[in-house]
Design a protein around this motif. Structure first.
Motif, mmCIF file in Angstrom:
data_model
loop_
_atom_site.group_PDB
_atom_site.id
_atom_site.type_symbol
_atom_site.label_atom_id
_atom_site.label_comp_id
_atom_site.label_asym_id
_atom_site.label_seq_id
_atom_site.Cartn_x
_atom_site.Cartn_y
_atom_site.Cartn_z
ATOM 1 N N ALA A 197 0.833 -1.196 0.000
ATOM 2 C CA ALA A 197 0.000 0.000 0.000
ATOM 3 C C ALA A 197 0.868 1.245 0.000
ATOM 4 C CB ALA A 197 -0.925 0.008 1.226
ATOM 5 N N GLU A 198 0.263 2.342 -0.407
ATOM 6 C CA GLU A 198 0.888 3.655 -0.294
ATOM 7 C C GLU A 198 0.758 4.145 1.144
ATOM 8 O OE1 GLU A 198 2.355 5.173 -2.777
ATOM 9 O OE2 GLU A 198 1.611 4.123 -4.561
ATOM 10 N N LEU A 199 1.674 5.016 1.548
ATOM 11 C CA LEU A 199 1.596 5.678 2.842
ATOM 12 C C LEU A 199 1.915 7.146 2.610
ATOM 13 C CD1 LEU A 199 1.095 4.980 5.862
ATOM 14 C CD2 LEU A 199 3.589 4.972 6.150
ATOM 15 N N PRO A 200 0.947 8.028 2.844
ATOM 16 C CA PRO A 200 1.175 9.444 2.550
ATOM 17 C C PRO A 200 2.446 9.972 3.204
ATOM 18 C CG PRO A 200 -1.140 9.065 3.065
ATOM 19 C CD PRO A 200 -0.416 7.774 3.355
ATOM 20 N N GLY A 201 3.230 10.700 2.404
ATOM 21 C CA GLY A 201 4.456 11.296 2.910
ATOM 22 C C GLY A 201 5.667 10.390 2.853
ATOM 23 N N HIS A 202 5.483 9.165 2.315
ATOM 24 C CA HIS A 202 6.588 8.211 2.264
ATOM 25 C C HIS A 202 6.613 7.546 0.895
ATOM 26 C CE1 HIS A 202 7.210 8.498 6.626
ATOM 27 N NE2 HIS A 202 5.893 8.575 6.697
ATOM 28 N N PRO A 203 7.804 7.310 0.332
ATOM 29 C CA PRO A 203 7.873 6.666 -0.981
ATOM 30 C C PRO A 203 7.362 5.238 -0.930
ATOM 31 C CG PRO A 203 10.062 6.820 0.002
ATOM 32 C CD PRO A 203 9.141 7.619 0.885
ATOM 33 N N ARG A 204 6.795 4.794 -2.025
ATOM 34 C CA ARG A 204 6.279 3.427 -2.110
ATOM 35 C C ARG A 204 7.416 2.428 -1.921
ATOM 36 N NH1 ARG A 204 1.223 0.899 -3.970
ATOM 37 N NH2 ARG A 204 1.606 -1.310 -3.592
ATOM 38 N N VAL A 205 7.162 1.394 -1.128
ATOM 39 C CA VAL A 205 8.140 0.339 -0.899
ATOM 40 C C VAL A 205 8.037 -0.668 -2.044
ATOM 41 C CG1 VAL A 205 8.788 -1.580 0.602
ATOM 42 C CG2 VAL A 205 8.123 0.619 1.594
ATOM 43 N N THR A 206 9.136 -0.901 -2.743
ATOM 44 C CA THR A 206 9.144 -1.843 -3.861
ATOM 45 C C THR A 206 9.954 -3.101 -3.558
ATOM 46 O OG1 THR A 206 11.011 -0.667 -4.848
ATOM 47 C CG2 THR A 206 8.794 -0.020 -5.562
ATOM 48 N N ALA A 207 10.804 -3.037 -2.563
ATOM 49 C CA ALA A 207 11.550 -4.223 -2.108
ATOM 50 C C ALA A 207 11.658 -4.120 -0.595
ATOM 51 C CB ALA A 207 12.938 -4.271 -2.751
ATOM 52 N N TRP A 208 11.350 -5.203 0.095
ATOM 53 C CA TRP A 208 11.292 -5.104 1.552
ATOM 54 C C TRP A 208 11.733 -6.407 2.198
ATOM 55 C CZ3 TRP A 208 8.165 -8.401 4.388
ATOM 56 C CH2 TRP A 208 7.215 -9.122 3.650
ATOM 57 N N ARG A 209 12.151 -6.303 3.430
ATOM 58 C CA ARG A 209 12.397 -7.438 4.295
ATOM 59 C C ARG A 209 12.344 -6.937 5.728
ATOM 60 N NH1 ARG A 209 18.363 -9.667 3.394
ATOM 61 N NH2 ARG A 209 18.034 -10.581 5.460
ATOM 62 N N TRP A 210 11.978 -7.829 6.626
ATOM 63 C CA TRP A 210 11.980 -7.431 8.028
ATOM 64 C C TRP A 210 13.345 -7.700 8.644
ATOM 65 C CZ3 TRP A 210 7.737 -11.382 7.661
ATOM 66 C CH2 TRP A 210 8.217 -12.686 7.799
ATOM 67 N N ASP A 211 13.518 -7.288 9.889
ATOM 68 C CA ASP A 211 14.738 -7.544 10.652
ATOM 69 C C ASP A 211 14.341 -8.414 11.840
ATOM 70 O OD1 ASP A 211 17.037 -7.595 12.137
ATOM 71 O OD2 ASP A 211 17.146 -5.427 12.467
ATOM 72 N N SER A 212 14.605 -9.699 11.721
ATOM 73 C CA SER A 212 14.192 -10.626 12.779
ATOM 74 C C SER A 212 15.275 -10.835 13.829
ATOM 75 C CB SER A 212 13.802 -11.977 12.180
ATOM 76 O OG SER A 212 14.805 -12.475 11.309
ATOM 77 N N SER A 213 16.385 -10.119 13.715
ATOM 78 C CA SER A 213 17.455 -10.282 14.693
ATOM 79 C C SER A 213 17.002 -9.803 16.068
ATOM 80 C CB SER A 213 18.698 -9.513 14.255
ATOM 81 O OG SER A 213 18.422 -8.139 14.128
ATOM 82 N N VAL A 214 17.640 -10.346 17.089
ATOM 83 C CA VAL A 214 17.326 -9.977 18.471
ATOM 84 C C VAL A 214 18.154 -8.749 18.826
ATOM 85 C CG1 VAL A 214 17.292 -10.738 20.870
ATOM 86 C CG2 VAL A 214 16.891 -12.386 19.013
ATOM 87 N N ARG A 215 17.479 -7.705 19.271
ATOM 88 C CA ARG A 215 18.162 -6.473 19.644
ATOM 89 C C ARG A 215 18.170 -6.332 21.158
ATOM 90 N NH1 ARG A 215 15.201 -5.930 15.289
ATOM 91 N NH2 ARG A 215 13.362 -5.083 16.285
ATOM 92 N N ASP A 216 19.097 -5.568 21.654
ATOM 93 C CA ASP A 216 19.263 -5.400 23.100
ATOM 94 C C ASP A 216 18.457 -4.246 23.665
ATOM 95 O OD1 ASP A 216 21.049 -7.500 23.251
ATOM 96 O OD2 ASP A 216 22.777 -6.217 22.820
ATOM 97 N N ASP A 217 17.611 -3.615 22.804
ATOM 98 C CA ASP A 217 16.861 -2.462 23.272
ATOM 99 C C ASP A 217 15.466 -2.834 23.735
ATOM 100 O OD1 ASP A 217 15.741 -3.132 20.873
ATOM 101 O OD2 ASP A 217 16.038 -1.182 19.911
ATOM 102 N N GLY A 218 15.228 -4.159 23.877
ATOM 103 C CA GLY A 218 13.896 -4.601 24.286
ATOM 104 C C GLY A 218 12.892 -4.513 23.173
ATOM 105 N N ALA A 219 13.353 -4.561 21.922
ATOM 106 C CA ALA A 219 12.476 -4.330 20.776
ATOM 107 C C ALA A 219 11.611 -5.543 20.494
ATOM 108 C CB ALA A 219 13.292 -3.977 19.541
ATOM 109 N N ALA A 220 10.654 -5.764 21.314
ATOM 110 C CA ALA A 220 9.618 -6.754 21.047
ATOM 111 C C ALA A 220 8.288 -6.054 20.840
ATOM 112 C CB ALA A 220 9.514 -7.744 22.194
ATOM 113 N N GLY A 221 8.334 -4.751 20.756
ATOM 114 C CA GLY A 221 7.109 -3.993 20.525
ATOM 115 C C GLY A 221 6.575 -3.405 21.799
ATOM 116 N N PRO A 222 5.733 -2.401 21.700
ATOM 117 C CA PRO A 222 5.152 -1.785 22.869
ATOM 118 C C PRO A 222 4.223 -2.721 23.593
ATOM 119 C CG PRO A 222 4.132 -0.932 20.878
ATOM 120 C CD PRO A 222 5.247 -1.812 20.431
ATOM 121 N N ALA A 223 4.125 -2.586 24.885
ATOM 122 C CA ALA A 223 3.227 -3.442 25.670
ATOM 123 C C ALA A 223 1.795 -3.004 25.494
ATOM 124 C CB ALA A 223 3.617 -3.377 27.135
#
Length: 223
Positions: A197-223
């Motif tokens: 999908a488009e997102l206003p104010g941001h260029p269209r994503v044409t190639a993507w991947r997530w980052d599944s690595s474990v980070r030390d900042d507690g990045a499991a998402g907001p509670a």
């Protein structure tokens, strides 16, 4: 991340996955019985194949956590095969004789398998994924994103509504897409981050991947 925080993150991610799979299955049950051979949104697969692919993703993430010493440099060596040229390469296939109800039962079962593995695997466990060695919460988040966006694809192909709750979308973004915009609605942002999908104010994503690595900042998402 401290062990207690990691365990809490894993349980939250498992709960998000459990609830979202249930919502997805409920939504897909409303599809007309003769609609499953049509294409799933912009994918090259039909809707039946896309559900099998989603179920296979959930299965694959679950079994990757299963060995006593999960592999860190490759997948657990199941055989993944496509049933036709261009079709998804799966280890999981549903029996066509069981019809759409059986297909969705396969999806629900594979989702439950991943939920159970995330809830019962020690949070310090690490296992291979091509986008970064991950932990149980990370595998749950990957399953969550697969469920959210492939149900979007399926809903488009089947003519069904699909707008999931904001909270699990926000947690999935925070865990797997740490550079995604944070001041935009979570569901449209997740569709944008996965090239759907488009997102206003941001260029269209044409190639993507997530980052599944474990980070030390507690990045499991907001509670």
């Amino acid at each position: 991340m401290p062990r207690t925080a990691a365990r809490a993150a894993a349980h939250t991610a498992a709960d998000d996955l459990h609830d979202t799979v249930r919502l997805a299955v409920a939504a897909l049950r409303e599809a007309p019985p003769d609609a499953w051979e049509g294409r799933a949104g912009t994918l090259e697969w039909d809707c039946w194949e896309t559900v099998e692919h989603l179920a296979d993703d959930l299965f694959a993430y679950a079994v990757q956590l299963g060995p006593a010493a999960p592999p860190l440099d490759g997948d657990v060596p199941f055989v993944w095969q496509a049933r036709r040229p261009g079709g998804p390469a799966n280890a999981v296939h549903a029996d066509h004789a069981a019809g759409p109800a059986g297909l969705l039962q396969v999806l629900e079962a594979c989702g439950a398998l991943l939920v159970a593995m995330v809830r019962t695997t020690p949070p310090e466990t690490r296992a291979h994924h091509a986008y970064g060695v991950s932990d149980p919460a990370g595998f749950a988040a990957m399953g969550l994103v697969e469920t959210l966006v492939h149900t979007h694809d399926l809903a488009a192909g089947l003519g069904l509504p699909w707008t999931p709750p904001d909270a699990p979308c926000a947690r999935a973004l925070a865990r797997l897409f740490p550079t995604a915009p944070t001041g935009t609605p979570p569901w449209p942002t997740l569709l944008w981050a996965t090239g759907r999908a488009e997102l206003p104010g941001h260029p269209r994503v044409t190639a993507w991947r997530w980052d599944s690595s474990v980070r030390d900042d507690g990045a499991a998402g907001p509670a």
